[in-house]
Scaffold this motif. Structure first.
Motif, PDB file in Angstrom:
ATOM      1  N   LEU A  31     -37.807  12.692   5.344  1.00  0.00           N
ATOM      2  CA  LEU A  31     -36.802  14.081   5.194  1.00  0.00           C
ATOM      3  C   LEU A  31     -35.496  12.847   4.554  1.00  0.00           C
ATOM      4  N   GLU A  32     -34.972  11.701   5.030  1.00  0.00           N
ATOM      5  CA  GLU A  32     -34.474  10.379   4.564  1.00  0.00           C
ATOM      6  C   GLU A  32     -34.394  10.274   3.442  1.00  0.00           C
ATOM      7  N   LYS A  33     -35.755  10.458   3.515  1.00  0.00           N
ATOM      8  CA  LYS A  33     -35.776   9.404   2.010  1.00  0.00           C
ATOM      9  C   LYS A  33     -35.557  10.422   0.609  1.00  0.00           C
ATOM     10  N   PHE A  34     -36.547  11.686   1.655  1.00  0.00           N
ATOM     11  CA  PHE A  34     -36.122  12.881   0.107  1.00  0.00           C
ATOM     12  C   PHE A  34     -34.802  13.147  -0.133  1.00  0.00           C
ATOM     13  N   GLU A  35     -33.628  13.211   1.003  1.00  0.00           N
ATOM     14  CA  GLU A  35     -32.239  13.787   0.968  1.00  0.00           C
ATOM     15  C   GLU A  35     -31.401  12.324  -0.395  1.00  0.00           C
ATOM     16  N   LYS A  36     -32.196  10.968   0.293  1.00  0.00           N
ATOM     17  CA  LYS A  36     -31.458   9.734  -0.187  1.00  0.00           C
ATOM     18  C   LYS A  36     -32.010  10.053  -1.621  1.00  0.00           C
ATOM     19  N   ASN A  37     -33.105  10.675  -2.220  1.00  0.00           N
ATOM     20  CA  ASN A  37     -33.387  10.337  -4.003  1.00  0.00           C
ATOM     21  C   ASN A  37     -33.030  11.959  -4.361  1.00  0.00           C
ATOM     22  N   ASN A  38     -32.280  12.569  -3.790  1.00  0.00           N
ATOM     23  CA  ASN A  38     -32.272  13.883  -3.846  1.00  0.00           C
ATOM     24  C   ASN A  38     -33.604  14.905  -4.958  1.00  0.00           C
ATOM     25  N   TRP A  39     -34.548  14.689  -4.148  1.00  0.00           N
ATOM     26  CA  TRP A  39     -35.623  15.158  -4.057  1.00  0.00           C
ATOM     27  C   TRP A  39     -36.104  16.713  -3.340  1.00  0.00           C
ATOM     28  N   CYS A  40     -34.710  17.213  -2.825  1.00  0.00           N
ATOM     29  CA  CYS A  40     -35.109  17.831  -1.935  1.00  0.00           C
ATOM     30  C   CYS A  40     -34.488  19.460  -3.179  1.00  0.00           C
ATOM     31  N   ILE A  41     -35.110  21.153  -3.104  1.00  0.00           N
ATOM     32  CA  ILE A  41     -34.544  21.763  -4.193  1.00  0.00           C
ATOM     33  C   ILE A  41     -33.687  22.617  -3.335  1.00  0.00           C
ATOM     34  N   GLU A  42     -32.161  22.952  -3.889  1.00  0.00           N
ATOM     35  CA  GLU A  42     -31.150  23.686  -3.408  1.00  0.00           C
ATOM     36  C   GLU A  42     -31.131  24.251  -2.310  1.00  0.00           C
ATOM     37  N   LYS A  43     -32.347  25.495  -3.109  1.00  0.00           N
ATOM     38  CA  LYS A  43     -32.465  27.079  -2.665  1.00  0.00           C
ATOM     39  C   LYS A  43     -33.629  26.465  -1.646  1.00  0.00           C
ATOM     40  N   HIS A  44     -33.964  25.692  -1.146  1.00  0.00           N
ATOM     41  CA  HIS A  44     -35.111  25.750   0.067  1.00  0.00           C
ATOM     42  C   HIS A  44     -34.376  25.060   1.285  1.00  0.00           C
ATOM     43  N   THR A  45     -35.445  24.882   2.075  1.00  0.00           N
ATOM     44  CA  THR A  45     -34.982  24.317   3.672  1.00  0.00           C
ATOM     45  C   THR A  45     -35.945  22.859   3.729  1.00  0.00           C
ATOM     46  N   TYR A  46     -35.064  22.356   4.298  1.00  0.00           N
ATOM     47  CA  TYR A  46     -36.060  21.022   4.669  1.00  0.00           C
ATOM     48  C   TYR A  46     -36.304  20.207   5.538  1.00  0.00           C
ATOM     49  N   THR A  47     -37.651  19.943   6.863  1.00  0.00           N
ATOM     50  CA  THR A  47     -36.788  19.522   7.826  1.00  0.00           C
ATOM     51  C   THR A  47     -38.134  18.692   8.890  1.00  0.00           C
ATOM     52  N   SER A  48     -38.343  18.175   9.242  1.00  0.00           N
ATOM     53  CA  SER A  48     -39.471  16.773   9.651  1.00  0.00           C
ATOM     54  C   SER A  48     -40.180  17.827  11.080  1.00  0.00           C
ATOM     55  N   PHE A  49     -40.659  16.841  11.401  1.00  0.00           N
ATOM     56  CA  PHE A  49     -42.211  17.344  13.037  1.00  0.00           C
ATOM     57  C   PHE A  49     -41.519  15.496  13.739  1.00  0.00           C
ATOM     58  N   ASN A  50     -40.738  15.261  14.318  1.00  0.00           N
ATOM     59  CA  ASN A  50     -40.152  14.171  14.758  1.00  0.00           C
ATOM     60  C   ASN A  50     -41.515  13.777  15.929  1.00  0.00           C
ATOM     61  N   GLU A  51     -42.614  14.120  16.431  1.00  0.00           N
ATOM     62  CA  GLU A  51     -43.690  13.512  17.093  1.00  0.00           C
ATOM     63  C   GLU A  51     -45.170  13.103  16.876  1.00  0.00           C
ATOM     64  N   ALA A  52     -45.570  12.814  18.114  1.00  0.00           N
ATOM     65  CA  ALA A  52     -46.536  11.547  18.114  1.00  0.00           C
ATOM     66  C   ALA A  52     -47.500  12.379  18.658  1.00  0.00           C
ATOM     67  N   MET A  53     -48.255  13.494  17.955  1.00  0.00           N
ATOM     68  CA  MET A  53     -49.423  13.992  18.918  1.00  0.00           C
ATOM     69  C   MET A  53     -50.579  13.684  19.223  1.00  0.00           C
ATOM     70  N   CYS A  54     -50.811  12.472  18.922  1.00  0.00           N
ATOM     71  CA  CYS A  54     -52.123  11.998  19.055  1.00  0.00           C
ATOM     72  C   CYS A  54     -52.193  10.605  19.618  1.00  0.00           C
ATOM     73  N   TRP A  55     -50.897  10.867  21.121  1.00  0.00           N
ATOM     74  CA  TRP A  55     -50.383  10.323  21.981  1.00  0.00           C
ATOM     75  C   TRP A  55     -50.559  11.079  23.315  1.00  0.00           C
ATOM     76  N   GLY A  56     -51.602  10.872  24.278  1.00  0.00           N
ATOM     77  CA  GLY A  56     -50.666  12.322  25.259  1.00  0.00           C
ATOM     78  C   GLY A  56     -51.639  13.158  25.516  1.00  0.00           C
ATOM     79  N   GLU A  57     -50.826  13.757  26.269  1.00  0.00           N
ATOM     80  CA  GLU A  57     -51.173  15.268  26.567  1.00  0.00           C
ATOM     81  C   GLU A  57     -50.665  16.150  26.124  1.00  0.00           C
ATOM     82  N   SER A  58     -50.956  17.286  26.529  1.00  0.00           N
ATOM     83  CA  SER A  58     -50.746  18.717  25.070  1.00  0.00           C
ATOM     84  C   SER A  58     -51.358  19.329  26.031  1.00  0.00           C
ATOM     85  N   ALA A  59     -50.738  21.207  25.930  1.00  0.00           N
ATOM     86  CA  ALA A  59     -50.735  22.287  25.571  1.00  0.00           C
ATOM     87  C   ALA A  59     -51.781  23.374  25.142  1.00  0.00           C
TER      88      ALA A  59
END
Length: 240
Positions: A31-59
């Motif tokens: 996400l930082e790379k997208f913002e730094k390089n002005n890759w984001c479309i102005e009218k769109h929304t950008y976010t990130s999934f900051n997880e490590a689902m390959c590690w540990g238990e889930s539900a």
């Protein structure tokens, strides 16, 4: 990622969807790379999934209290930290209605299990829009310019079987996810290539060993934290 590739892709997306589009990126660094390089479309929304689902238990109920409790325990974190790092960035996904969701995820195991979780959640909430997947080859910073259109039907059941029950589903997955899931289900086995490598180099200085793991097993996408815990588990099993 090559700037012109990303810009060309964004132009294609912008022509098809002017507004009401959510882009979910695998991790804050992307996400930082997208913002730094002005890759984001102005009218769109950008976010990130900051997880490590390959590690540990889930539900099975994704992002429920039970899910958060299991993830916090697996990540050796706190509920407050998890909400700040993982849940708060996903508020647009929880609160807004979008016509399309664009997933920017890598091809490695780490990214693909994260993406599977997002796809499962989209089915869980009965998302009815279009879902596009752009595959990023993170260690070379290349990107596949053509989008994969994903049908989310069945994603929740696949997530439950793979992530919650550690089993391979009967149906075929898309090739990149198939390879990732095969790695995910075996990478912590005592005879996996990662475990074997750690055992063979167990007497090396930990930082050197982790550096070698990061270089030699890029298709897993694991970070230094996961490798540190793997090394600790193996040393414990060896009686060190």
């Amino acid at each position: 990622m090559k700037s012109q590739f990303v810009k060309d892709i964004q132009e294609i997306i912008a022509k098809k969807y002017e507004t009401d589009v959510l882009h979910i990126l695998n991790g804050g660094c992307m996400l930082e790379k997208f913002e730094k390089n002005n890759w984001c479309i102005e009218k769109h929304t950008y976010t990130s999934f900051n997880e490590a689902m390959c590690w540990g238990e889930s539900a099975t109920d994704i992002f429920s209290d039970d899910f958060v409790e299991k993830r916090v325990k697996s990540l050796n974190s706190t509920v407050e930290q998890y909400r700040e790092i993982v849940l708060n960035p996903l508020k647009p996904l929880f609160q807004n209605n979008f016509n399309a969701i664009v997933l920017w995820f890598g091809e490695d195991m780490f990214c693909q299990i994260n993406m599977l979780t997002i796809l499962a959640f989209l089915e869980q909430i009965n998302f009815g829009g279009e879902v596009l997947f752009y595959m990023v080859i993170e260690h070379t910073e290349d990107i596949i310019p053509n989008a994969f259109e994903i049908n989310i039907k069945g994603s929740l059941q696949r997530y439950k079987k793979i992530v919650c029950n550690s089993k391979m589903p009967e149906e075929n997955l898309m090739p990149v996810m198939q390879e990732a899931v095969e790695r995910y289900l075996t990478y912590r086995d005592k005879d996996s290539e990662i475990s074997t490598f750690i055992i063979e180099h167990i007497n090396e200085e930990e930082n050197i060993l982790i550096g070698n793991l990061l270089r030699n097993f890029q298709n897993y996408g694991l970070g230094d934290l996961q490798y540190r815990m793997l090394i600790m588990d193996i040393k414990y099993s060896m009686g060190d």
